[in-house]
Design an enzyme around this catalytic site. Structure first.
Site, PDB file in Angstrom:
ATOM      1  CB  ALA A 125      45.839  45.910  56.014  1.00  0.00           C
ATOM      2  CG  ASN A 126      40.789  47.389  59.252  1.00  0.00           C
ATOM      3  OD1 ASN A 126      40.779  48.603  59.159  1.00  0.00           O
ATOM      4  ND2 ASN A 126      39.817  46.625  58.762  1.00  0.00           N
ATOM      5  CE  LYS A 173      35.722  44.854  61.291  1.00  0.00           C
ATOM      6  NZ  LYS A 173      35.914  45.942  60.301  1.00  0.00           N
ATOM      7  CE  LYS A 214      38.786  52.279  59.854  1.00  0.00           C
ATOM      8  NZ  LYS A 214      38.497  51.189  58.888  1.00  0.00           N
ATOM      9  NE  ARG A 254      38.392  41.015  59.177  1.00  0.00           N
ATOM     10  CZ  ARG A 254      39.539  41.678  59.309  1.00  0.00           C
ATOM     11  NH1 ARG A 254      40.511  41.164  60.037  1.00  0.00           N
ATOM     12  NH2 ARG A 254      39.706  42.856  58.742  1.00  0.00           N
ATOM     13  CG  ASP A 304      35.873  43.671  57.342  1.00  0.00           C
ATOM     14  OD1 ASP A 304      36.825  43.411  56.610  1.00  0.00           O
ATOM     15  OD2 ASP A 304      36.007  44.265  58.419  1.00  0.00           O
TER      16      ASP A 304
END
Length: 364
Positions: A269-270, A92, A80, A56, A126
């Site tokens: 959305a996360n 991430k 997930k 991200r 992302d």
């Protein structure tokens, strides 16, 4: 003088004061000031296999905000992966900066930072990182997924899983998975939300949409004149069957959750819940919540399929997305039997998988 890439692990002792820290295996800080690169990589858990999760890029106001976000997002990826039935753990990465200002040099420097993890972390697009960006970084690193012409953009597959789990929620609440004539409010009309709107319109749903970006709304209005557009700040207040948050996370807080008037929440959305007790509140109010990391798992399922031994297989991707419906049925069954919120049940199921290091080839 050209600044070289610096990447350093952060000692766990420096992270323990953050509520988002959850015994993460490794957290790195990286920087190359000559190209404006700065951010973090977090590997939460790799019991099921190498960690995976998107990158991200966002204009965080501080390094602390970015660090807290990467800790939270990487943890969610572990859960997930476990419920999606893929052989990976959660990770991430976040890059601090405005995605409108990123350069090719920055992307290449970031790819070199990923190389330093040496296969312990696979990543892709992302928020703020595009499919085109991934193709550039693939020239520098083999640890990126989402190759053009192979898995490609994960967004359409994330939308597919949101749509599929939305059907399960409709069946759970109304006894019929058909979304025809169901009213659905979609917050965020970007790549995931835009594709979800298409699927909903084709299914005959009555769609309301909102986005902070005028261009996204203009595209929706042009393609689907039957869609009603409302303000992004108030769309959660719409009295609808289903509310679908498809923008950034933390949509539901103690301050605004009482304003929700939907019977179901299911979106792409996360990290939609600011805290777990928001899920408790929704449960007490009889608002059916589809855990976000189940609803949006289609994007993950799609891109990690590139890492399978026999290569990418679209049929297998679609089968795994379909099996998410079985997982959600199980979550709702345990929710009824245990009289517990769906987000807590989902967490328990995921933990039973990844804490035991149980590698699964498919979901329940």
């Amino acid at each position: 003088m050209v600044q070289v890439l610096q990447i350093d692990p952060i000692a766990p002792g420096k992270l323990e004061d953050f509520p988002e820290f959850d015994s993460h295996k490794t957290v790195y800080r990286f920087e190359n000031s000559s190209v404006g690169l700065r951010g973090f990589i977090a590997i939460h858990n790799d019991n099921l296999g190498p960690a995976t999760g998107g990158t991200r890029m966002f204009p965080y106001v501080s390094e602390e905000e970015a660090l807290r976000d990467v800790l939270r997002l990487s943890r969610a990826m572990t859960y997930k992966c476990a419920l999606a039935g893929v052989h990976h753990g959660g990770g991430k990465a976040v890059i601090i900066g405005d995605p409108e200002n990123k350069s090719e040099q920055m992307l290449r420097a970031y790819a070199q930072a990923i190389n330093e993890a040496d296969g312990r972390f696979f990543t892709g697009e992302d928020v703020g990182i595009t499919e085109d960006d991934v193709q550039v970084m693939l020239e520098e690193s083999r640890f990126f997924i989402g190759r053009r012409g192979v898995a490609g953009d994960p967004s359409p597959y994330a939308a597919k899983s949101v749509f599929a789990t939305m059907q399960v929620a409709a069946g759970e609440l109304w006894g019929d998975e058909d979304l025809f004539n169901r009213s659905v409010a979609v917050k965020g009309a970007g790549k995931v939300g835009g594709e979800l709107i298409r699927l909903l319109v084709n299914a005959g749903a009555k769609v309301i949409a909102a986005d902070v970006k005028p261009a996204a709304i203009e595209a929706v209005e042009k393609k689907y004149p039957q869609v009603r557009v409302v303000d992004s700040a108030t769309i959660h207040k719409e009295k609808v069957d289903i509310f679908s948050p498809c923008a950034l996370g933390n949509d539901f807080t103690k301050e605004n959750v009482a304003e929700v008037r939907a019977a179901v929440i299911c979106g792409g959305a996360n990290n939609q819940l600011a805290s777990d007790d928001i899920g408790d509140w929704l449960f007490r109010r009889n608002i059916l919540y589809v855990p976000d990391y189940v609803a949006n798992a289609g994007g993950l399922i799609n891109v990690v399929d590139e890492l399978e031994k026999d290569g990418y297989n679209r049929r297998r991707v679609l089968e795994r997305i379909s099996k998410l419906k079985n997982m959600l049925h199980t979550i709702f069954l345990f929710t009824r039997q245990k009289h517990q919120p769906s987000n807590r049940v989902a967490d328990q199921l995921a933990e039973s998988i990844f804490l035991n290091g149980k590698k699964t080839s498919s979901v329940v």
